[in-house]
Write a protein that holds these residues in place. Sequence first.
Motif, mmCIF file in Angstrom:
data_model
loop_
_atom_site.group_PDB
_atom_site.id
_atom_site.type_symbol
_atom_site.label_atom_id
_atom_site.label_comp_id
_atom_site.label_asym_id
_atom_site.label_seq_id
_atom_site.Cartn_x
_atom_site.Cartn_y
_atom_site.Cartn_z
ATOM 1 N N VAL A 152 4.289 -3.261 2.607
ATOM 2 C CA VAL A 152 3.301 -2.198 2.799
ATOM 3 C C VAL A 152 3.776 -1.200 3.853
ATOM 4 O O VAL A 152 3.681 0.020 3.656
ATOM 5 N N LEU A 153 4.300 -1.695 4.960
ATOM 6 C CA LEU A 153 4.773 -0.782 6.017
ATOM 7 C C LEU A 153 5.984 0.017 5.566
ATOM 8 O O LEU A 153 6.095 1.215 5.867
ATOM 9 N N LEU A 154 6.906 -0.612 4.861
ATOM 10 C CA LEU A 154 8.068 0.124 4.378
ATOM 11 C C LEU A 154 7.654 1.248 3.434
ATOM 12 O O LEU A 154 8.169 2.373 3.521
ATOM 13 N N MET A 155 6.702 0.957 2.564
ATOM 14 C CA MET A 155 6.257 2.004 1.653
ATOM 15 C C MET A 155 5.436 3.063 2.383
ATOM 16 O O MET A 155 5.593 4.269 2.142
ATOM 17 N N GLY A 156 4.561 2.628 3.288
ATOM 18 C CA GLY A 156 3.755 3.596 4.019
ATOM 19 C C GLY A 156 4.599 4.514 4.874
ATOM 20 O O GLY A 156 4.374 5.734 4.925
ATOM 21 N N ILE A 157 5.595 3.962 5.571
ATOM 22 C CA ILE A 157 6.494 4.790 6.378
ATOM 23 C C ILE A 157 7.304 5.717 5.487
ATOM 24 O O ILE A 157 7.485 6.904 5.798
ATOM 25 N N GLY A 158 7.780 5.187 4.375
ATOM 26 C CA GLY A 158 8.564 6.023 3.469
ATOM 27 C C GLY A 158 7.771 7.177 2.904
ATOM 28 O O GLY A 158 8.254 8.328 2.850
ATOM 29 N N MET A 159 6.524 6.902 2.494
ATOM 30 C CA MET A 159 5.710 7.957 1.896
ATOM 31 C C MET A 159 5.275 9.001 2.927
ATOM 32 O O MET A 159 5.267 10.203 2.646
ATOM 33 N N SER A 160 4.914 8.567 4.127
ATOM 34 C CA SER A 160 4.407 9.511 5.127
ATOM 35 C C SER A 160 5.537 10.226 5.864
ATOM 36 O O SER A 160 5.675 11.456 5.779
ATOM 37 N N VAL A 161 6.387 9.473 6.560
ATOM 38 C CA VAL A 161 7.471 10.103 7.323
ATOM 39 C C VAL A 161 8.438 10.822 6.395
ATOM 40 O O VAL A 161 8.906 11.927 6.709
ATOM 41 N N GLY A 162 8.736 10.201 5.256
ATOM 42 C CA GLY A 162 9.605 10.876 4.297
ATOM 43 C C GLY A 162 9.035 12.191 3.826
ATOM 44 O O GLY A 162 9.755 13.192 3.674
ATOM 45 N N GLY A 163 7.733 12.218 3.593
ATOM 46 C CA GLY A 163 7.087 13.469 3.192
ATOM 47 C C GLY A 163 7.099 14.510 4.295
ATOM 48 O O GLY A 163 7.307 15.700 4.038
ATOM 49 N N ILE A 200 -2.547 2.959 1.472
ATOM 50 C CA ILE A 200 -1.398 2.101 1.757
ATOM 51 C C ILE A 200 -1.508 1.518 3.162
ATOM 52 O O ILE A 200 -1.478 0.293 3.355
ATOM 53 N N LEU A 201 -1.639 2.395 4.163
ATOM 54 C CA LEU A 201 -1.643 1.943 5.548
ATOM 55 C C LEU A 201 -3.007 1.447 6.015
ATOM 56 O O LEU A 201 -3.098 0.692 6.985
ATOM 57 N N GLY A 202 -4.062 1.872 5.330
ATOM 58 C CA GLY A 202 -5.411 1.536 5.795
ATOM 59 C C GLY A 202 -6.064 0.362 5.111
ATOM 60 O O GLY A 202 -7.116 -0.103 5.566
ATOM 61 N N GLY A 203 -5.484 -0.166 4.025
ATOM 62 C CA GLY A 203 -6.168 -1.266 3.351
ATOM 63 C C GLY A 203 -5.311 -2.134 2.455
ATOM 64 O O GLY A 203 -5.781 -3.160 1.959
ATOM 65 N N ALA A 204 -4.052 -1.750 2.242
ATOM 66 C CA ALA A 204 -3.228 -2.483 1.279
ATOM 67 C C ALA A 204 -2.965 -3.919 1.718
ATOM 68 O O ALA A 204 -2.939 -4.834 0.881
ATOM 69 N N VAL A 205 -2.759 -4.158 3.013
ATOM 70 C CA VAL A 205 -2.488 -5.521 3.480
ATOM 71 C C VAL A 205 -3.676 -6.423 3.197
ATOM 72 O O VAL A 205 -3.527 -7.536 2.668
ATOM 73 N N ALA A 206 -4.873 -5.972 3.545
ATOM 74 C CA ALA A 206 -6.080 -6.774 3.293
ATOM 75 C C ALA A 206 -6.257 -7.033 1.804
ATOM 76 O O ALA A 206 -6.599 -8.149 1.375
ATOM 77 N N PHE A 207 -6.007 -5.997 0.999
ATOM 78 C CA PHE A 207 -6.143 -6.154 -0.452
ATOM 79 C C PHE A 207 -5.165 -7.174 -0.997
ATOM 80 O O PHE A 207 -5.535 -8.081 -1.752
ATOM 81 N N TYR A 208 -3.894 -7.055 -0.613
ATOM 82 C CA TYR A 208 -2.874 -7.924 -1.193
ATOM 83 C C TYR A 208 -2.996 -9.368 -0.716
ATOM 84 O O TYR A 208 -2.639 -10.294 -1.453
ATOM 85 N N ARG A 212 -3.070 10.011 13.058
ATOM 86 C CA ARG A 212 -4.020 10.885 12.369
ATOM 87 C C ARG A 212 -3.524 11.257 10.979
ATOM 88 O O ARG A 212 -4.244 11.102 9.987
ATOM 89 N N HIS A 213 -2.299 11.742 10.893
ATOM 90 C CA HIS A 213 -1.801 12.211 9.600
ATOM 91 C C HIS A 213 -1.457 11.049 8.666
ATOM 92 O O HIS A 213 -1.525 11.209 7.439
ATOM 93 N N ALA A 214 -1.117 9.901 9.218
ATOM 94 C CA ALA A 214 -0.844 8.746 8.366
ATOM 95 C C ALA A 214 -2.117 8.232 7.718
ATOM 96 O O ALA A 214 -2.129 7.859 6.533
#
Length: 807
Positions: A614-625, A438-446, A427-429
């Motif tokens: 994408v996952l490394l950045m998404g995890i870093g931005m969310s969990v890190g925050g 990042i987590l919801g569309g970056a893979v498809a975009f890239y 939910r929060h991610a």
Amino acid sequence: MRQWCRNAAHVAALELRQVLSHPLEWLCGFAAPVFWCVVLLFAFNSGVMTGLPVGLVDADGSALSRQAVSALSAIPSIELKSFASAEDADEALRARRTYATITLPKNFELDQKRGRGAPVSLEINKTYYAVGTILEVDVKTALSSLKLSSLAVRSTAQSGGSFRENAARLRASIPDVLFMGNVSFNFVAYLLPTFIPGLMALGALLGFVCMLTREWREGGLRELIDEAGESVSAAMVGKFIPWVSVWLVLISVWTAGWAGWAGWGAAGPILFWFTAGWLLILSMAALTSLAVALAPSWVIALSASICLIAPTFPFTGFSFPLDAMTPGARLFGLLLPLTHYLEAQAQIWILGSPLDAVAKTQLEMLVFPVLCFAISIPLLTARVRKWERRERMSENLTVSAEKDDAFSDAPDRPRTGFLAAFGLTLRHAFLSRDTIAILGGAVAFYLIFYGWPYGTQQVEGIPVGIVDLDRSAAAGRFISALEAAPAADVRFVVHSAAEGMDAFRRRTADVLVTIPPEYTEDLARGRNTTIHVLGNGAYPVKARAVQGAVSGVVGDARSRIDLASVMTPGADGTMMKAATLSAPGVLVTYRFNEISGYGNFTVPLVGPVIVQAVLLMGIGMSVGGWLYRRPRRNFVRDVVARPWCEGLGLFFAYWSIAFGWLLYMQGFGFLFGEYGAMANPPAVLLVCALYAAAVVAFGLTIVTTVRSNAWTAPLTVIISAPALFISGAVWPVENMHPLAAGVAQILPSTPGIYASAAAAQDGAVLADVLPACAHLLLLTVLYGSFFLMRVGAIEEFPRKLSVNDID
């Protein structure tokens, strides 16, 4: 103005002390990019591919087949591996135990004696395009030499004369290609001058964004403006000064080292090579300023900067020419500073271009920092004032948040539990404005974005200049045939070598084709002749494509003359023998990338790297925050307190995201792009499941080490480009430097890329990908264990909540 300069210098001194007193900042902002540059410096060893495993099936076992095997064994790039059957060789080819298969057919010698010219079969795994191209050129060259030698021997035996005389009358007109500045086509000279400056530019950009948004992210903006004498511009310039200075020094050291210590030299004034590097770094600073001025949050500013710069390598034209791209992709490439830097570098390093051409490129580079700073400075000034006002609200927001049930740590509150932690993580991610993209569309975009420059698949429309020193009707027919070739776009035809070279140095044409002065006479008399192809060593793909087009043209012309020689009464007997005698040719088959397309090669291999980044950045931005914020959400507190329960719920939440995107990539993504997919579905599913687990565990290890989302992006995004090149996807693992090969083993992308390509594109059997799956499982256990043991030791940061931290 003097006071403004003193204020800026004072802020620069404060920024320098800030960085030196916080090791995380200089480790992530400077040391990490430099580390990966050093890894790439060592990765390619000598830059020449040698000892590549190639399967051999000798179905004839005759004296002539042994002669062919002996000629092939002498090729430095090949190490022959004998197989008893074609089936065994094919299995090895699918599993990447070999890169190609050479088959000498049954009755090979008998067919040669009968004049049938039975061809040698060469099957190439074009999933690994770069390796396959080298093998194809080397095998064809070896067999062509064997063929010419055979024809010369047989002609000597039948008509007398010397071997040398007969060898010179075989009417061979194979194009001679020369890469200016990289004569031996060394991969070190091809790749490093692109990747090292590119990595430096990306590292500088990531550090600039994190530095410029520090006060926005952590507070302290009012104190910064006070230190700058209430001048926002002095504060921003002062913050940039230490960072820009370091990167200017680093790129200057690289330039001097490459041209001087490494011995590659410079054909033009090296000063302009330095200025091109400085303008590249200043462009990154200007783009950072513009992104921060426009983005609604610092995370979006960082994400937007990464989106623009991180995937730029394929758009620069170094691997796939700009001329062959679709108009939209070409336009985007021309809007990137790195594209113009590479052009400026080629002008100085290789071409020795005239100063007016050099000045034009430098002025084009100057447009980027001037324009971006001109737009961003007024906007950034207004935004900083707004951030100041918002900062005053932080105390009230902190008090309000502490009263919220989601943040309240009451002693009697119920624990979150595994399933609830799983759901709250998702939910929060996904509902955060900072990470949903990042987590919801970056893979498809890239996946679409990265394949965009390769949309045409084939290299076409290369600007070609022709120097016609023969001025004959035959030369005119050659030019007309070359103009009809898709790979060549003939820009000019001149009759002076000096005039052609001047146009080449000005990049009016990227490839220069020279027709020798006695071209027609040599063909008419049955003598060998050579068409010279001169290419820019900084863009060797262009010269290779034109070489192929020229080979087709001269081959057709030679066939027509040979046929006329045979059918013309009274024709010279030697010419007739040269046209009718047969010797081993080669029949090339491209496997798993049948059209030998650049997109079919690049996207399937880059796809796993995209998911990892994408996952490394998404995890870093969310969990890190979540770990960094104060007060923490209750479910995050439970993750820290009970990592073996709520921590595993968080892990499997991100695993489900990664696994879902990998299935999307392997299914719709690759099928939509027609890249080849799901050749072995059970193996693909297993690889996706284990790769997702290894990537998530790796990301959680990084974020629990860094302990915030502030500096995870510089640490994780910079990995992407080196991860591809040290994985064995582009440069073969057989020639990898041990240092780079060792570093590659700690990255999930190394076994992930191989296993994905083997299962999805090449159709390898499950047993062949199990070693890579075991590697992924081992990484998952190691990184996952580190996360579970480490996360419980992360205390809450004693800081006030800022406006930007509220979802």
